[in-house]
Scaffold this active site. Structure first.
Site, short mmCIF file in Angstrom:
data_model
loop_
_atom_site.label_atom_id
_atom_site.label_comp_id
_atom_site.label_asym_id
_atom_site.label_seq_id
_atom_site.Cartn_x
_atom_site.Cartn_y
_atom_site.Cartn_z
N GLU A 1 9.92 -4.46 -1.79
CA GLU A 1 8.72 -4.78 -2.45
C GLU A 1 7.92 -6.29 -2.58
O GLU A 1 6.85 -6.40 -2.65
CB GLU A 1 9.03 -4.31 -4.11
N GLU B 1 0.96 0.22 0.74
CA GLU B 1 1.63 1.48 0.98
C GLU B 1 1.73 1.49 2.52
O GLU B 1 2.59 1.81 3.11
CB GLU B 1 1.11 2.50 0.25
#
Ligand SMILES: [Zn+2]
Length: 850
Positions: free
Chosen positions: A313, A291
């Protein structure tokens, strides 16, 4: 809740939004069932856009009033948004809406969890907060004022003002709405501090509910390591004065990278030795890093549209894997990742849910947060790095950050920086993004006159919507071993680009043994008919740690398949080879623990299916049990030594060294339990002072059909701790003997602590059952029916988690006709449920192939 009629959205239909947003001001007047959100948004016409329709997304919100340049307007409000006529010049849009966070059980938008307000806006949750162009290519700065009588009021960016019952936050970095976040609650901060390499002092906080203060230290240290690593390895620095992380109990995903305010599922951040296993610690470290790394790969450079999800991602998963390799052991991390890829991504890529890393259409984007987009997306980045080399990779990344900072980008932009820095044409490589399915690479070899020749061929079976597959660029890392086990050729990367290609190695004194696909250099299925003697040779000698492990894995799989299909006894070459590796005290304990692992029962079912056999879940289960028992007997004399090697000096630490020792100890304990009936496991359980040992001992006992007293004691000790209680539910469902699994799982759904609206609890129990291969595929069909019952019940409450849990059925066509009938009946029952959500409707129809 009612969803719009499913419509399919296509990548090829992309057009830019008709307006640019210069600034967003939001005011929240928090109230459990009637939160008021006032927005003031500066729009101006987008010169790049031809379609100037002013459409703002909005769902489940009540418009109170709207103004354009201060004058009241009455927009045309529809189920999914509104339109209004607007000036062909810059203007200010203002709106006041009312929302009901207290009844928002879907956990998208603004919702409540244990009295705390929090948000989840990726992918399309912001439209449940206010009317807005909720698409990632619309970026703006945000100023947020929160009014509420809770002590902690947080949003993105830097705190700019506050008073009694209110706070104001300003985020100077333009961002799409999916990165918006707000948190309000009675929270306690675990503080930290970091000085960036250019001297910026950053205040760090990990916010938790009272009672969880003791579970923050590890997460905070992991955050500091992540910030430092991104500076050292990628040259990326943090860009705000504050970085906040908040732990939330009710959360659909693992965590969310909202700018400056990451929101975490509490299971992905809270940790203590007493309540968390070594695996939990490692996962937490990886998720915190992931994150945080999004701050550059995702936030500063974001996605143009949701088809480009892998842009942020795939790259960020690749980066967090690099981080874990640096913090811990690179070979162990690589093996873990490949185990995970085969367990989750391969079934997806080879079944009805198969889709490209960059999908070309979807009905519900939430259904595309998949192992293919994330994990295969990361493999694609790894292959690119292997092909261009480390130095070129770094240069390309520097150019990517320089060229695209502040932009919403595409895969084309990403590949272009590699083409521009290396001069390489990536047209064929790009098929990794557009072609679905796992390529098969077959190997033939030939030896004559000192020349060894490898012939590699590739093919990819048809997948839904794609019948004609083109050859891909496959980097195949190869090394050669001589007859005495010495490496005669170091690792070299062969580029397989055609359907069939020959590669020659000259001037060799003797026929070598090839070690192919070292480090798992491409996400493919390697089909290489080699003898068990050759595999045993590689298990003993391969200088590539991944392939050495892989040789053991192949031997194990081979013997299991023969035990299942031909009723053979366990293969002595496997057992002897394994024993030799386990005896080698120079090898990392974590690595040796991995050597003791077996292919999952689901993987064995897939392998049988590939061979044209119909897998029988009970026969697979029995073969695994038999091999486990034979392994225990074969290693009998070594087990006490492994146990003593696993002993740890000093206090518990979740570091790689101690965790590796405990992993070896746990693997040895599992084998010991098969010989002593659980005596040692009961002793370990009684003395355990950390969750890793406690859980591994309890698992051993449950697998042996024992441990009822320990299970009850575990509940008494931990029923107050929601995260540990998830383990208690998950363990029983996943480890129950096949014949008991449906009954045990059903009884657990009636347990007073089965808070099924909590996604973690739901996944622990029903996901645990789905992982129990022979129990889930019980011939009675009772487990299928139980899962379907709960999917139907959860869908109106939380469509996202329901849809994701449907994947338990994705492999249904592997099994016999009776099981297929049973599963089809359950899927049809789910599909025919009135008012089924868009999420679940899409998933079930794709799985059924309708
Ligand atoms: Zn991510």
């Amino acid at each position: 809740m009612r969803d719009a009629t499913p419509t399919t959205i296509y990548l090829s239909d992309y057009t830019p939004f008709g307006f640019l947003v210069d600034s967003v001001h939001l005011t929240f007047d928090l109230s459990e069932h009637a939160t008021r959100v006032t927005s003031r948004i500066a729009f101006r016409p987008n010169p790049q856009a031809t379609d100037k329709t002013f459409f703002l997304h909005g769902e489940n919100i009540k418009l109170i009033h709207a103004l354009i340049d201060g004058a009241p307007v009455t927009p045309a409000v529809k189920e999914n948004g509104l339109t209004a006529s607007v000036p062909n010049a810059p203007f200010i849009w203002e709106a006041e809406v009312e929302i009901d966070p207290g009844n928002n059980t879907a956990l998208e938008g603004l919702y409540m969890s244990n009295g705390m307000y929090c948000t989840q806006c990726e992918a399309e949750g912001f439209r449940k907060i206010t009317y807005y162009p909720d698409r990632p290519d619309v970026m703006s700065t945000f100023t947020v004022r929160i009014n509420g009588d809770l002590p902690v009021l947080l949003s993105n960016g830097n705190p700019t003002a506050k008073g009694d019952g209110w706070a104001e936050w300003t985020d100077p970095w333009p961002k799409p709405a999916y990165l918006f976040a707000l948190v309000a609650g009675e929270l306690i901060a675990h503080p930290g501090q970091f000085t960036t390499r250019s001297g910026r002092d950053v205040e760090l906080n990990l916010w938790v509910r009272p009672g969880d203060e003791g579970k923050c230290a590890f997460g905070m240290e992991a955050l500091k390591r992540s910030i430092k690593w991104d500076e050292d390895v990628y040259g990326r620095e943090y860009d705000l004065d504050v970085f906040n992380i908040v732990a939330v109990d009710d959360f659909n995903m693992g965590a969310m990278e909202n700018k400056g305010l990451n929101i975490f599922n509490s299971s992905a951040v809270l940790a203590s030795p007493e309540t968390s296993t070594d695996a939990n610690f490692e996962r937490i470290e990886a998720i915190i890093a992931h994150e945080y790394f999004h701050n550059w790969t995702g936030n500063r450079i974001t996605c143009r549209d949701w088809f480009q999800l892998c842009l942020k991602e795939g790259l960020t998963v690749f980066r967090d894997a690099q981080f874990t390799s640096d913090m811990r052991s690179a070979p162990v991390k690589r093996i873990h990742d490949v185990i995970d890829l085969r367990a989750r991504q391969f079934p997806e890529d080879n079944g009805p849910l198969s889709h490209p890393v960059r999908p070309e259409s979807f009905q519900e984007i939430n259904n595309f947060y998949t192992a293919t987009v994330y994990e295969k997306g990361a493999e694609v980045i790894g292959m690119l790095k292997t092909l261009v080399g480390d130095e070129a990779y770094s240069k390309a990344l520097d150019l990517y950050f320089e060229r695209h900072d502040g932009q919403a980008c595409t895969i084309e932009n990403w590949l272009k920086v590699f083409e521009d820095t290396t001069g390489r044409d990536l047209t064929q490589f790009k098929r990794w993004y557009s072609q679905s399915g796992t390529p098969r690479v077959t190997v033939e070899d030939d030896w004559a006159d000192g020349i060894y020749t490898l012939t590699l061929s590739q093919s990819t079976p048809p997948t839904p919507g794609q019948t004609d597959k083109q050859p891909q660029v496959i980097p195949v890392a190869v090394g050669l071993l001589g007859p005495n086990g010495d490496e005669v050729r170091g690792t070299e990367v062969l580029e397989l680009t055609g359907e069939r290609q020959r590669f020659s190695f000259e001037d060799l004194a003797a026929k070598p043994v090839p070690s192919i696909l070292r480090g798992f250099s491409a996400p493919v299925i390697l089909e290489h008919n080699r003898s068990n003697t050759e595999r045993a040779f590689l298990l003993a000698h391969d200088t590539d740690p991944f392939n050495r492990w892989e040789a053991g894995r192949a031997l194990a799989q081979n013997t299991l398949l023969r035990m299942i299909t031909q009723d053979e006894a366990p293969d002595a070459q496997y057992l002897d080879g394994l024993l030799a590796v386990l005896r080698d005290a120079d090898l990392d304990p974590a690595y040796r623990a991995l050597m003791l692992g077996l292919p999952t029962q689901s993987e064995l079912a897939a392998a049988l299916h590939e061979q044209g056999e119909t897998p029988d879940p009970m026969a697979i289960w029995r073969a695994v049990e038999t091999l486990r028992q034979a392994t225990a007997q074969h290693m009998q004399d070594l087990l006490p030594r492994l146990q003593s090697e696993a002993l740890v000096d000093g206090p518990y630490s979740p570091d790689a060294e101690q965790a590796g020792k405990r992993a070896l100890g746990s693997a040895a304990l599992a084998l010991t339990t098969r010989l002593d009936g659980g005596a040692m496991a009961a002793e370990v359980y009684a003395k355990a002072d950390n969750m890793t040992l406690q859980l591994s001992a309890l698992s051993c006992l449950l697998r042996a059909g024992k441990g009822q007293a320990e299970l009850a004691a575990f509940y008494d000790q931990w029923h107050h701790d929601r995260l540990v209680l998830d383990k208690w539910f998950g363990l029983q469902a996943s480890l129950a003997a096949p014949d008991d699994a449906p009954r045990i799982a059903r009884a657990l759904t009636e347990h007073p602590d089965f808070n099924w609206k909590n996604p973690n609890r739901f996944r622990a129990l029903l996901g645990g059952l789905a992982m129990n291969h022979a129990g889930f595929h019980h011939a009675s069909g009772q487990s299928y029916a139980l899962l379907a019952d709960w999917l139907i019940r959860l869908d109106p409450v939380n469509p996202q988690t329901t849809a994701r849990m449907c994947t338990a059925f994705q492999i249904w066509k592997r099994y016999d006709a009776d099981r297929q009938d049973l599963i089809r009946a359950q899927l049809t029952r789910v599909a025919e449920t009135p008012n089924l959500s868009r999420d679940t409707t899409e998933m079930v129809s794709r799985i059924l192939g309708t």
